[in-house]
Design an enzyme around this catalytic site. Structure first.
Site, mmCIF file in Angstrom:
data_model
loop_
_atom_site.group_PDB
_atom_site.id
_atom_site.type_symbol
_atom_site.label_atom_id
_atom_site.label_comp_id
_atom_site.label_asym_id
_atom_site.label_seq_id
_atom_site.Cartn_x
_atom_site.Cartn_y
_atom_site.Cartn_z
ATOM 1 N N ASP A 23 1.081 -1.090 0.134
ATOM 2 C CA ASP A 23 0.018 0.006 -0.012
ATOM 3 C C ASP A 23 0.939 1.278 -0.033
ATOM 4 O OD1 ASP A 23 -2.420 1.571 0.347
ATOM 5 O OD2 ASP A 23 -1.510 1.754 2.499
ATOM 6 N N ASP A 25 -0.160 5.112 0.875
ATOM 7 C CA ASP A 25 -0.312 6.103 1.901
ATOM 8 C C ASP A 25 -0.633 5.679 3.235
ATOM 9 O OD1 ASP A 25 -0.697 8.116 0.160
ATOM 10 O OD2 ASP A 25 -2.386 7.181 -0.601
#
Length: 304
Positions: A23, A25
């Site tokens: 991922d 953020d």
């Protein structure tokens, strides 16, 4: 608030993997704060309050999903499209300055150098990823490919599994979901990884309730605590060899190196140390007598 032990806790036995999905953020970049700041700014602009509970609820969501949630829950006098447009503009100005999270660069570089295929799978838009990549081109070049929530092949963002399944399918060898491991920071992302049939390493926000981390395979304080070898991946180079701590091994090698390079001057034997100061004349005479007596005793022993 979640309390994470010094190292980690886990929910199940680990399985060997061959591919890694990250991922963006809150996992690689500390950019979630950028999003939360932008949302708060928009709410304050219209005299509304963006609560901590709502912030946690929106954590990790797509721009579209969080826009709909905030507009409806805070009762903003603007449309969802207008909110999302303002959000995109504000985030775009600051996301390039978002710092890397602890251990992210070290882990990504290690996996790349070890020829472990890695990819980015994020709920962010293609525009946000492009801006972040322009700020750190060398780091983002480590990813084999990048899949965003706005990708044409992604029908639904996280918590649905689409993003991770699409990301896995784009590796040349097309690994099975069971052979992939995901790195996530949000409950939404963990749900997506689990739904995709993948193991997931979670590095949660400390304000997240512990119950929201239960689905993760393992929960860590930061990526610095991740041990690749536990999932069948190559260990970090500094992993201790033969049970010796890294620091001890380095120190031992350093000492050996110093022994080889340093010239050792031979020490000349001294029969008797004499102090010529007036105060020590008596002590010197006594020492001399003792030395002579010792010499005589040795001679007697040799004669016998």
């Amino acid at each position: 608030m979640i309390h994470i032990p010094a190292q980690f806790y886990c929910t199940r036995k680990f399985k060997k993997v061959t591919h890694c999905l990250f991922d963006l953020d809150g996992t690689v970049l500390d950019s979630e704060v950028v999003y939360q700041k932008a949302i708060r700014t928009i709410c304050e602009k219209y005299g509304k309050t963006y609560t901590k509970d709502l912030e946690i609820e929106c954590y990790g969501a797509t721009d579209r999903d969080l826009s709909e949630t905030v507009v409806q829950r805070v009762l903003l006098p603007i449309s969802v499209d207008d909110f999302e447009h303002q959000l995109t503009d504000l985030v775009g100005k600051d996301v390039s300055n978002a710092p890397l999270l602890p251990g992210a660069e070290r882990l990504l570089t290690h996996l790349y150098d070890s020829k472990v295929p890695i990819a980015l799978a994020t709920n962010s838009t293609e525009r946000a990823v492009r801006i972040a990549a322009q700020a750190r081109p060398k780091l983002f070049a480590l990813f084999n490919h990048k899949v965003c929530a706005t990708d044409p092949e992604v029908d639904r963002g996280k918590p649905h599994p689409d993003i991770y399944l699409v990301a896995a399918s784009r590796f040349p060898t097309k690994p099975k979901p069971a052979h992939c491991i995901v790195f996530e920071d949000s409950e939404i992302g963990v749900k997506a990884a689990v739904a995709a049939g993948m193991q997931v390493v979670m590095i949660p926000n400390r304000r997240l309730d512990r119950q929201k981390t239960r689905q993760a395979t393992i929960v860590l304080r930061s990526l610095r605590d991740f041990k690749p070898e536990e999932f069948g991946l190559p260990p970090f180079p500094e992993t201790p060899a033969k049970g010796k701590p890294t620091s001890a091994r380095v120190e031992q090698e350093s000492k050996a190196e110093n022994t080889e390079t340093k010239k050792v001057e031979p020490v000349q034997p001294t029969a008797l140390l004499v102090d010529y100061s007036p105060k020590s004349s008596k002590i010197s005479k006594i020492s001399k007598l003792r030395a002579q007596m010792s010499l005589l005793m040795n001679k007697k022993v040799l004669v016998r």
